[in-house]
Every structure is written in structure tokens, then in C-alpha cells.
Design an enzyme around this catalytic site. Structure first.
Site, PDB file in Angstrom:
ATOM      1  N   ASP A 103       0.838  -1.202   0.000  1.00 25.62           N
ATOM      2  CA  ASP A 103       0.000   0.000   0.000  1.00 25.62           C
ATOM      3  C   ASP A 103       0.872   1.251   0.000  1.00 25.62           C
ATOM      4  OD1 ASP A 103      -2.152  -1.712   0.244  1.00 25.62           O
ATOM      5  OD2 ASP A 103      -2.229  -1.538   2.436  1.00 25.62           O
TER       6      ASP A 103
HETATM    7  N1  URA Z   1      -1.183  -5.996   3.885  1.00 29.10           N
HETATM    8  C1  URA Z   1      -1.657  -4.737   3.891  1.00 29.10           C
HETATM    9  O1  URA Z   1      -2.685  -4.458   4.502  1.00 29.10           O
HETATM   10  N2  URA Z   1      -0.991  -3.805   3.214  1.00 29.10           N
HETATM   11  C2  URA Z   1       0.176  -4.035   2.564  1.00 29.10           C
HETATM   12  O2  URA Z   1       0.757  -3.121   1.978  1.00 29.10           O
HETATM   13  C3  URA Z   1       0.654  -5.356   2.567  1.00 29.10           C
HETATM   14  C4  URA Z   1      -0.035  -6.316   3.241  1.00 29.10           C
END
Ligand code: URA
Length: 233
Positions: A103
Site C-alpha cells: 500500500d
Molecule cells: N497488507 C496490507 O494491509 N498492506 C500491505 O501493503 C501489505 C499487506
């Protein structure tokens, strides 16, 4: 083996015509020697330089990036800064892509490569490659959370996750999560389902590949031969 002019053009820095001219001008060397001409066949991994600067001659490139918060895991975007924009110009045009996504606000290990088969090997459902995340939450993690992770969390929309691990770390609002799959926003959604929203998330490893602790956020390096070997490359 690849023609020298084709190999230079494949870096994205020169057109085929420019590469030919560059070779003829004597600025290109192969293993320290002047090449016979643009059509000279070059073995993979050969030491090719332009004005003394090394050129990538391998078909596939493997980069470890310590993704910082604030950049997105895409190769291009009209508005947002992407992980590719953290690389030098010559590495932005050789078809690199991130193996899996983090993310925008997540930090940590991101592998960038142009090796499609390897990406498939690491990401395909059913391969179950371990990914380890360091997480901090708003709240206190406890044994019941660990048990729920082991049993397989059911997300808010009814999606059932594979069994995962949650190792609690002091002072209680943090831990290490190990996943064997990669659903959208998975760690955040798993912990949200426990009423403990994630406030910080960082990926520490993916399969055999561990984030280099000497690599600050925003910096990158090529994988070492040992790391490549651990991925079968
Ligand atoms: N899980 C998440 O919630 N975000 C990420 O970036 C990776 C795994």
C-alpha cells in the site's frame, strides 16, 4: 549471446541507430577491449562499458527496494510518485515491475524485476510464499489474536484467510505477521477484524529474501548472487 548494438538499445538509453554510432565512435568497450563492431555477439553478463560506465547486459534485473511510505507500487501514474521513480533513468525503461504490491503508506521490502516467470513463482496463488510484516496497531495484541490468526481470520466481507502467524512483541501494540497469500490490504483487514487498526506496516521478508537492514527507506540495490541463488536465479 546478443548483438552489441541490440544490447545497448535494450537498456532504453539509445536507439539502435545511436547505439551503432556510439560503438563506431570508440566509446564502447567489451571486457576492456574495443569491439569489432555493432554486430559483435556479446555473452550474457559480459562487462560492457560506455565511457567507462558499466552497462547492464543481463536479460533480467533483480532489485531490492526499501519502499518508503508515500509512493505507490505501480510502474506509472499521472499523479502519484511511483516506486519506479526512485530508480535512475536507465533502469526505468527496461520493463521492471514490482513483484506484488505494498500500500502507499506501507514500507519495506519490494522486489523489482523484469523476470515475469519469477514473479509468477512468487505470487501465484497456491505457491504460498511466506511474507513477514512488522506491524503496529492502535490497541493491544493478545493470545486470542494469535489463535484467531492461526485458525484463519474471516474478513469483514466474509473472505476466509489461510492460517497465518502473529508473534506478539513488547510492549503489546506490535507484532510480526506471517502470511502465505496476498489479498488486498490483507494485514490491515485482518487486524481491523480484530478491532485493532494498523497504524504502521513494514514488510520484512518475502520467501527467502530479507530486507537489507543497511538499506534506508527510498534506497535500492541489486540482489546479491546469493540472494538470486536463493530465488533459483
Ligand atoms: N497488507 C496490507 O494491509 N498492506 C500491505 O501493503 C501489505 C499487506
Amino acid at each position: 549471446m546478443e548483438r552489441l548494438d541490440k544490447l545497448l538499445a535494450a537498456t532504453g538509453q539509445w536507439s539502435r541507430k545511436e547505439a551503432k554510432a556510439l560503438i563506431k565512435s570508440g566509446r564502447v568497450k567489451v571486457a576492456g577491449e574495443l569491439p569489432a563492431g555493432p554486430e559483435e555477439k556479446i555473452p550474457e553478463g559480459a562487462a560492457v562499458t560506455v565511457d567507462g560506465r558499466p552497462i547492464l547486459t543481463e536479460k533480467y534485473v533483480y532489485i531490492m527496494l526499501h519502499k518508503p511510505a508515500g509512493v505507490i507500487s505501480s510502474t506509472e501514474d499521472p499523479r502519484e510518485e511511483t516506486v519506479l521513480s526512485l530508480l535512475p533513468r536507465e533502469l526505468r525503461r527496461i520493463g521492471l515491475f514490482p513483484v506484488g504490491r505494498l500500500d502507499k503508506d506501507t514500507e519495506g521490502l519490494l522486489l523489482l524485476t523484469n523476470d515475469g516467470p519469477l514473479a509468477h513463482q512468487l505470487l501465484a496463488p497456491g505457491k504460498h510464499v511466506d511474507k513477514v510484516y512488522y506491524v503496529e496497531v492502535d490497541g493491544q495484541l493478545d493470545q486470542a489474536d494469535g489463535e484467531a490468526f492461526r485458525a484463519g481470520i474471516t474478513l469483514g466481507d466474509g473472505t476466509v484467510c489461510l492460517p497465518a502467524e502473529l508473534e506478539l512483541l513488547p510492549p503489546g501494540d506490535r507484532g510480526l505477521v506471517t502470511l502465505r497469500e496476498g489479498k488486498y490490504h490483507q494485514v490491515k483487514r485482518m487486524l481491523a477484524s480484530r478491532g485493532k487498526p494498523v497504524v504502521y506496516l513494514k514488510r520484512l521478508s518475502m520467501g527467502p529474501l530479507e530486507l537489507d537492514r543497511g538499506l534506508p527507506p527510498g534506497r535500492w540495490r541489486m540482489l546479491t548472487p546469493a540472494e538470486r541463488a536463493s530465488l533459483g536465479r
